[in-house]
Design an enzyme around this catalytic site. Structure first.
Site, short mmCIF file in Angstrom:
data_model
loop_
_atom_site.label_atom_id
_atom_site.label_comp_id
_atom_site.label_asym_id
_atom_site.label_seq_id
_atom_site.Cartn_x
_atom_site.Cartn_y
_atom_site.Cartn_z
CE LYS A 128 62.84 9.81 -18.63
NZ LYS A 128 63.50 11.00 -18.10
CG ASP A 147 59.53 11.67 -14.06
OD1 ASP A 147 58.91 11.11 -13.12
OD2 ASP A 147 59.34 12.85 -14.39
#
Ligand code: SF4
Length: 219
Positions: A128, A147
């Site tokens: 991420k 996310d």
């Protein structure tokens, strides 16, 4: 809404979703303040379990105090932890940031690397974080930032049935054109904050309502 059955219907629905996101969030961008990829990497590490607003309140003074990766590499994590205390999980974050600074200096000439493979060798940078830095910092689309908002909304929109962020990303990169990966994440994160919130999403205000058949839709 009737669920699409054919590949062509699924593609048309996806295009309509992307167009709706464009309409709702034409200027979507990363909310973390930064002047270069290194600062974005630090801000992204700090943003774990913390709001962007609080991170931004910390980083202005932080980057003035430690202007370069070398400054971060020279500080002890327990000292840095005091500077980033208000972002939570400060001991782990301080260790990651100092470790990242040392790695960037030792292996990448003091510059944040530009490939996913290299990014994943940096302490504190999982996929991420790496996608945020490569996408927003360099404009390089190696993947989609997944996310908590992207996880929830991708499932609500039936773009994936997965729960694991890595598998969700694999589903998203398979169906979304690569040129749209970076913007898609920014738009969906904004959508998750503004309307498609975790509880009681504001579906009456959502421009992709007619394309959504989420079980927890409110209208
Ligand atoms: S209709 Fe509601 S649940 Fe579906 S994407 Fe819009 S806000 Fe989210």
């Amino acid at each position: 809404m009737i669920r699409p059955k054919t590949a062509a219907e699924r593609a048309a629905r996806l295009n309509a979703i992307l167009a709706g996101l464009d309409e709702m969030y034409p200027q979507a961008a990363c909310a973390l303040l930064h002047n270069n990829p290194w600062e974005l990497l630090v801000a992204t590490i700090l943003s774990a379990q913390c709001t962007d607003k609080r991170v931004n309140a910390v980083t202005t003074a932080l980057f003035a105090k430690y202007p370069t990766p070398a400054d971060f590499a020279a500080v002890r994590p327990e000292v840095l932890a005091l500077d980033i205390r208000s972002t939570g999980f400060f001991n782990n974050k301080a260790k990651s940031i100092v470790g990242a600074a040392k790695k960037v200096i030792a292996d990448f000439g003091g510059r944040v690397p530009r490939t996913m493979e290299e990014m994943l060798t940096i302490p504190g940078a999982a996929r991420k974080t790496a996608n945020v830095v490569l996408g927003t910092g360099y404009g390089l689309a190696f993947g989609v930032v997944v996310d908590t908002h992207v996880q929830r909304i991708s499932r609500r929109l039936d773009l994936t049935k997965q729960t694991d962020p890595v598998k969700i990303e694999q589903d998203l990169v398979r169906i979304i054109p690569q040129g749209g990966w970076i913007l898609f994440s920014h738009q969906v994160i904004l959508h998750g904050r503004a309307l498609c919130v975790a509880r009681n999403p504001k579906c009456t205000e959502c421009k992709i309502n007619s394309l959504c058949y989420a079980k927890d839709k409110t209208a």
